[in-house]
Scaffold this motif. Structure first.
Motif, PDB file in Angstrom:
ATOM      1  N   ASP A  98     -21.878 -57.138  37.077  1.00 51.90           N
ATOM      2  CA  ASP A  98     -21.292 -58.485  36.972  1.00 51.90           C
ATOM      3  C   ASP A  98     -21.531 -59.093  35.605  1.00 51.90           C
ATOM      4  O   ASP A  98     -21.386 -60.296  35.440  1.00 51.90           O
ATOM      5  CB  ASP A  98     -21.924 -59.414  38.026  1.00 51.90           C
ATOM      6  N   ARG A 137     -28.184 -72.833  40.037  1.00 52.95           N
ATOM      7  CA  ARG A 137     -28.793 -71.731  40.768  1.00 52.95           C
ATOM      8  C   ARG A 137     -28.785 -70.505  39.882  1.00 52.95           C
ATOM      9  O   ARG A 137     -27.736 -70.115  39.370  1.00 52.95           O
ATOM     10  CB  ARG A 137     -27.998 -71.489  42.046  1.00 52.95           C
ATOM     11  N   HIS A 138     -29.911 -69.933  39.698  1.00 52.66           N
ATOM     12  CA  HIS A 138     -30.039 -68.733  38.862  1.00 52.66           C
ATOM     13  C   HIS A 138     -30.051 -67.508  39.779  1.00 52.66           C
ATOM     14  O   HIS A 138     -30.805 -67.481  40.743  1.00 52.66           O
ATOM     15  CB  HIS A 138     -31.350 -68.761  38.060  1.00 52.66           C
ATOM     16  N   GLU A 139     -29.209 -66.557  39.465  1.00 53.76           N
ATOM     17  CA  GLU A 139     -29.166 -65.315  40.228  1.00 53.76           C
ATOM     18  C   GLU A 139     -29.351 -64.128  39.258  1.00 53.76           C
ATOM     19  O   GLU A 139     -28.792 -64.139  38.158  1.00 53.76           O
ATOM     20  CB  GLU A 139     -27.832 -65.170  40.955  1.00 53.76           C
ATOM     21  N   PRO A 140     -30.087 -63.151  39.673  1.00 50.45           N
ATOM     22  CA  PRO A 140     -30.269 -61.995  38.783  1.00 50.45           C
ATOM     23  C   PRO A 140     -28.968 -61.195  38.645  1.00 50.45           C
ATOM     24  O   PRO A 140     -28.142 -61.175  39.550  1.00 50.45           O
ATOM     25  CB  PRO A 140     -31.335 -61.175  39.493  1.00 50.45           C
ATOM     26  N   LEU A 141     -28.778 -60.609  37.520  1.00 54.51           N
ATOM     27  CA  LEU A 141     -27.582 -59.815  37.270  1.00 54.51           C
ATOM     28  C   LEU A 141     -27.919 -58.331  37.485  1.00 54.51           C
ATOM     29  O   LEU A 141     -28.959 -57.852  37.089  1.00 54.51           O
ATOM     30  CB  LEU A 141     -27.122 -59.989  35.820  1.00 54.51           C
ATOM     31  N   ASP A 142     -27.060 -57.626  38.066  1.00 53.11           N
ATOM     32  CA  ASP A 142     -27.190 -56.161  38.152  1.00 53.11           C
ATOM     33  C   ASP A 142     -26.137 -55.592  37.212  1.00 53.11           C
ATOM     34  O   ASP A 142     -25.038 -55.868  37.295  1.00 53.11           O
ATOM     35  CB  ASP A 142     -27.009 -55.658  39.587  1.00 53.11           C
TER      36      ASP A 142
END
Length: 137
Positions: A66, A58-63
């Motif tokens: 993190d 699962r790919h999640e965008p980084l802010d």
């Protein structure tokens, strides 16, 4: 059997015979039976539910907060072992039934017939000519 003709005896005997039917039984072999086991095969097809582990990424965008590994260090290596279920087939031989064989005697009736002969007496009277009847003493 006849007796000779004598002047004292005017009787003669004859013996008559007849066949009598006598029936018995004799034990004779009828057939030979062999009993043996044989193996037959059949194909059985069963459907077995199996599970397989799959990798889900699962790919999640980084802010910006993190961010790990942003310091330039090499990322850690993550190793996972994925499993799957495979059918395992084993055969076991178990007794299923016992067969008992025995011989029994069945009594029945059978009709037997034959032709029997017997003797009978036939009497034939022949008339003598007139001259020979008077010639006897």
């Amino acid at each position: 059997m006849t007796t000779p003709h004598t002047p004292e005896s005017s009787e003669r005997d004859i013996v008559l015979s007849a066949e009598k039917l006598q029936v018995g039984v004799v034990r004779v072999p009828r057939e030979r039976v062999r009993i043996s086991k044989r193996i037959t095969t059949e194909v059985r097809t069963l459907e077995v539910p199996v599970r397989v582990e799959q990798l889900v990424v699962r790919h999640e965008p980084l802010d910006g907060s993190d961010a790990t590994g942003a310091s330039g260090e090499a990322p850690e290596e993550l190793v996972l072992v994925l499993h799957e279920e495979v059918p395992e087939v084993s055969l076991r031989v178990r007794p299923t039934e016992q067969v008992r064989v025995r011989v029994r005697q069945v009594t029945g009736r059978q009709v037997v017939s034959d032709v029997l002969r017997h003797e009978e007496v036939d009497l034939t009277v022949d008339e003598l000519p007139q001259e020979s009847r008077t010639a006897q003493p």
